[in-house]
Motif scaffolding. Sequence first.
Motif, mmCIF file in Angstrom:
data_model
loop_
_atom_site.group_PDB
_atom_site.id
_atom_site.type_symbol
_atom_site.label_atom_id
_atom_site.label_comp_id
_atom_site.label_asym_id
_atom_site.label_seq_id
_atom_site.Cartn_x
_atom_site.Cartn_y
_atom_site.Cartn_z
ATOM 1 N N ALA A 162 -6.175 16.729 0.006
ATOM 2 C CA ALA A 162 -6.652 15.338 -0.104
ATOM 3 C C ALA A 162 -6.960 14.921 -1.543
ATOM 4 O O ALA A 162 -6.985 13.718 -1.837
ATOM 5 C CB ALA A 162 -7.914 15.171 0.742
ATOM 6 N N GLU A 163 -7.170 15.911 -2.412
ATOM 7 C CA GLU A 163 -7.683 15.594 -3.751
ATOM 8 C C GLU A 163 -6.929 14.467 -4.474
ATOM 9 O O GLU A 163 -7.556 13.527 -4.976
ATOM 10 C CB GLU A 163 -7.697 16.859 -4.609
ATOM 11 N N PRO A 164 -5.579 14.495 -4.487
ATOM 12 C CA PRO A 164 -4.880 13.422 -5.228
ATOM 13 C C PRO A 164 -5.077 12.033 -4.611
ATOM 14 O O PRO A 164 -4.797 11.028 -5.255
ATOM 15 C CB PRO A 164 -3.400 13.827 -5.151
ATOM 16 N N PHE A 165 -5.518 12.010 -3.347
ATOM 17 C CA PHE A 165 -5.609 10.725 -2.638
ATOM 18 C C PHE A 165 -7.061 10.378 -2.286
ATOM 19 O O PHE A 165 -7.322 9.498 -1.471
ATOM 20 C CB PHE A 165 -4.803 10.789 -1.332
ATOM 21 N N ALA A 166 -8.024 11.082 -2.883
ATOM 22 C CA ALA A 166 -9.422 10.992 -2.424
ATOM 23 C C ALA A 166 -10.048 9.626 -2.657
ATOM 24 O O ALA A 166 -11.056 9.297 -2.039
ATOM 25 C CB ALA A 166 -10.260 12.074 -3.087
ATOM 26 N N ASP A 167 -9.463 8.803 -3.517
ATOM 27 C CA ASP A 167 -10.051 7.479 -3.744
ATOM 28 C C ASP A 167 -9.619 6.467 -2.673
ATOM 29 O O ASP A 167 -10.041 5.326 -2.681
ATOM 30 C CB ASP A 167 -9.665 6.966 -5.138
ATOM 31 N N ARG A 168 -8.779 6.902 -1.747
ATOM 32 C CA ARG A 168 -8.284 5.968 -0.715
ATOM 33 C C ARG A 168 -9.187 5.981 0.518
ATOM 34 O O ARG A 168 -9.904 6.947 0.750
ATOM 35 C CB ARG A 168 -6.879 6.396 -0.255
ATOM 36 N N HIS A 169 -9.074 4.936 1.353
ATOM 37 C CA HIS A 169 -9.715 4.972 2.662
ATOM 38 C C HIS A 169 -8.960 5.963 3.540
ATOM 39 O O HIS A 169 -7.728 5.972 3.550
ATOM 40 C CB HIS A 169 -9.694 3.588 3.319
ATOM 41 N N GLY A 212 0.814 -1.220 0.000
ATOM 42 C CA GLY A 212 0.000 0.000 0.000
ATOM 43 C C GLY A 212 0.847 1.270 0.000
ATOM 44 O O GLY A 212 1.938 1.311 0.558
ATOM 45 N N GLN A 213 0.296 2.305 -0.642
ATOM 46 C CA GLN A 213 0.914 3.632 -0.618
ATOM 47 C C GLN A 213 0.259 4.415 0.514
ATOM 48 O O GLN A 213 -0.949 4.270 0.742
ATOM 49 C CB GLN A 213 0.606 4.362 -1.912
ATOM 50 N N VAL A 214 1.034 5.261 1.194
ATOM 51 C CA VAL A 214 0.501 5.974 2.347
ATOM 52 C C VAL A 214 0.761 7.478 2.222
ATOM 53 O O VAL A 214 1.903 7.890 1.963
ATOM 54 C CB VAL A 214 1.159 5.472 3.658
ATOM 55 N N ALA A 215 -0.296 8.277 2.373
ATOM 56 C CA ALA A 215 -0.128 9.732 2.500
ATOM 57 C C ALA A 215 -0.570 10.103 3.912
ATOM 58 O O ALA A 215 -1.654 9.716 4.343
ATOM 59 C CB ALA A 215 -0.983 10.463 1.473
ATOM 60 N N LEU A 216 0.295 10.811 4.635
ATOM 61 C CA LEU A 216 -0.033 11.229 6.005
ATOM 62 C C LEU A 216 -0.079 12.754 6.058
ATOM 63 O O LEU A 216 0.897 13.414 5.687
ATOM 64 C CB LEU A 216 1.050 10.725 6.980
ATOM 65 N N VAL A 217 -1.204 13.296 6.503
ATOM 66 C CA VAL A 217 -1.291 14.732 6.789
ATOM 67 C C VAL A 217 -1.267 14.851 8.310
ATOM 68 O O VAL A 217 -2.123 14.274 8.995
ATOM 69 C CB VAL A 217 -2.595 15.349 6.228
ATOM 70 N N THR A 276 -13.280 18.870 10.762
ATOM 71 C CA THR A 276 -12.828 19.590 9.560
ATOM 72 C C THR A 276 -12.421 18.595 8.471
ATOM 73 O O THR A 276 -12.731 18.788 7.284
ATOM 74 C CB THR A 276 -11.642 20.525 9.910
ATOM 75 N N VAL A 277 -11.750 17.516 8.866
ATOM 76 C CA VAL A 277 -11.366 16.504 7.866
ATOM 77 C C VAL A 277 -12.615 15.869 7.263
ATOM 78 O O VAL A 277 -12.715 15.694 6.036
ATOM 79 C CB VAL A 277 -10.462 15.413 8.486
ATOM 80 N N ARG A 278 -13.588 15.551 8.107
ATOM 81 C CA ARG A 278 -14.831 14.951 7.582
ATOM 82 C C ARG A 278 -15.504 15.891 6.589
ATOM 83 O O ARG A 278 -15.987 15.462 5.539
ATOM 84 C CB ARG A 278 -15.801 14.665 8.729
ATOM 85 N N ASP A 279 -15.531 17.191 6.920
ATOM 86 C CA ASP A 279 -16.134 18.164 5.995
ATOM 87 C C ASP A 279 -15.358 18.179 4.680
ATOM 88 O O ASP A 279 -15.941 18.248 3.592
ATOM 89 C CB ASP A 279 -16.123 19.578 6.608
ATOM 90 N N ALA A 280 -14.032 18.132 4.792
ATOM 91 C CA ALA A 280 -13.194 18.152 3.582
ATOM 92 C C ALA A 280 -13.497 16.942 2.701
ATOM 93 O O ALA A 280 -13.689 17.065 1.476
ATOM 94 C CB ALA A 280 -11.715 18.161 3.973
ATOM 95 N N MET A 281 -13.582 15.769 3.323
ATOM 96 C CA MET A 281 -13.820 14.551 2.545
ATOM 97 C C MET A 281 -15.227 14.560 1.943
ATOM 98 O O MET A 281 -15.444 14.141 0.810
ATOM 99 C CB MET A 281 -13.610 13.298 3.404
ATOM 100 N N ALA A 317 -11.613 23.355 5.970
ATOM 101 C CA ALA A 317 -12.023 22.176 5.197
ATOM 102 C C ALA A 317 -11.601 22.329 3.731
ATOM 103 O O ALA A 317 -11.164 21.352 3.096
ATOM 104 C CB ALA A 317 -13.531 21.986 5.302
ATOM 105 N N ASP A 318 -11.671 23.556 3.190
ATOM 106 C CA ASP A 318 -11.272 23.772 1.794
ATOM 107 C C ASP A 318 -9.787 23.466 1.600
ATOM 108 O O ASP A 318 -9.387 22.830 0.619
ATOM 109 C CB ASP A 318 -11.529 25.228 1.376
ATOM 110 N N GLN A 319 -8.985 23.948 2.543
ATOM 111 C CA GLN A 319 -7.540 23.708 2.423
ATOM 112 C C GLN A 319 -7.229 22.212 2.511
ATOM 113 O O GLN A 319 -6.423 21.686 1.745
ATOM 114 C CB GLN A 319 -6.802 24.465 3.533
ATOM 115 N N LEU A 320 -7.901 21.522 3.444
ATOM 116 C CA LEU A 320 -7.645 20.081 3.581
ATOM 117 C C LEU A 320 -8.159 19.322 2.357
ATOM 118 O O LEU A 320 -7.548 18.338 1.926
ATOM 119 C CB LEU A 320 -8.272 19.538 4.867
ATOM 120 N N ALA A 321 -9.261 19.789 1.791
ATOM 121 C CA ALA A 321 -9.800 19.118 0.592
ATOM 122 C C ALA A 321 -8.793 19.222 -0.557
ATOM 123 O O ALA A 321 -8.594 18.264 -1.306
ATOM 124 C CB ALA A 321 -11.134 19.734 0.196
ATOM 125 N N ARG A 322 -8.126 20.385 -0.665
ATOM 126 C CA ARG A 322 -7.131 20.521 -1.749
ATOM 127 C C ARG A 322 -5.967 19.556 -1.535
ATOM 128 O O ARG A 322 -5.474 18.938 -2.466
ATOM 129 C CB ARG A 322 -6.637 21.968 -1.833
#
Length: 357
Positions: free
Chosen positions: A201-208, A148-153, A220-225, A194-199
């Motif tokens: 997250a965008e490249p990784f939005a298909d992940r869990h 698996g690939q992992v992105a951590l914010v 805020t993360v939930r709103d972003a997703m 939420a807008d900043q976090l959504a930006r």
Amino acid sequence: MTTVAARVAPPRSASARVSRVIDETRHAKSIVFEVPADRTHDFTYRPGQFLTLRIPSDTAGSVARCYSLASCPVSDDELMVTVKRTANGYGSNWLCDNVSEGDIVDLLPPSGVFTPTSADEDLLLWGAGSGITPLFSILKSTLATGSGQVALVYANNDADSIIFDEQLRVLAARHPNRLVVIHWLESVRERPTADQLARLAEPFADRHSYICGPAGFMATVRDAMASLGVPRSRVHAEVFASLRGDPFAQRASEPHAPEPAAESDALATTTAQVDTDGDTHTIDWPRSQNLVEAMLAHGVDVPFSCREGQCGTCACVVVDGDVTMTDTGVLDEDDLEAGYVLACQARPNGDFARIRF
Ligand SMILES: Cc1cc2nc3c(=O)[nH]c(=O)nc-3n(C[C@H](O)[C@H](O)[C@H](O)COP(=O)(O)OP(=O)(O)OC[C@H]3O[C@@H](n4cnc5c(N)ncnc54)[C@H](O)[C@@H]3O)c2cc1C
């Protein structure tokens, strides 16, 4: 298929020796435990799970607090939790001020469902402050055992508050094509929207997504997703809260599963079909018992820890039927809307219920 598991009572606490205490930041310490040789089986764990520690108290005798395992079940021999001081908090400050090498601490075995299904899954991890602990275990395990690939914010007040900073750097350098770490420091950029976090997250939005941190950050993360159209079922959250009761005391006085309901309760029962670990169990669920009690009474293995709605270990979904909860505990509105209930708080209504863990 109807099956009844052979195991009846969950394993009880173990006394573990502290092998090391590590200063992680000014406000956080890691405590490393040696697992007693005769209890290694009970203390196997999945990345993202937590331990419950017994902490002495002059007023209450003892209190219990949960701490996520930051160690990796595959690459670390010992169990490690990382405790961040909570302002005016009792347990976290007691642990940080008092525990040292050689001490013995009572632990309940690992528990929890905040754990990815596979190390081959691509993940988007969101942590803030001490919320990094389960995520650190998850990311180390994914990198060590899967593809698996992992992105951590990872959000913190400032650079000095970053827990596992150096270890994250080393892992990112070792796995440049699999691990991306994005730090968010409030001292530099203020609190994220939420807008900043959504930006981000965008490249990784298909992940869990797996989120752990203060309530405001998680919201805020939930709103972003949600703004990216990510279904709620792909967003998993671990809520850090203090237990009110003492599961050590409950287990000491309840070494065995509760007895099945008396014959006179027979009329007031619901037939429950419970799906857990790939098996379906059919049990009589007395309306006077919560689901954890009913499953234990029938010898069916059930995930639980605090029994007071605070840890979320026993979260399950009502697929069919109707239940009432004494306390909705850690479940938020989205969880409730998605049909989640807490087995330790749920009592049945009606003749039939189907539950999925
Ligand atoms: C599954 C899970 C995993 C966890 N993992 C971690 C982890 O890895 N690392 C970590 O650091 N924490 C973790 N926690 C949180 C941890 O269990 C504790 O909740 C945390 O350490 C605070 O406990 P405490 O005893 O220090 O604070 P508490 O004494 O419980 O106090 C908590 C807050 O309530 C306030 N408070 C206390 N008493 C009162 C009162 N009488 N009136 C008003 N306010 C009051 C305090 O000021 C404080 O802000 C986890 C929790 C869970 C459920």
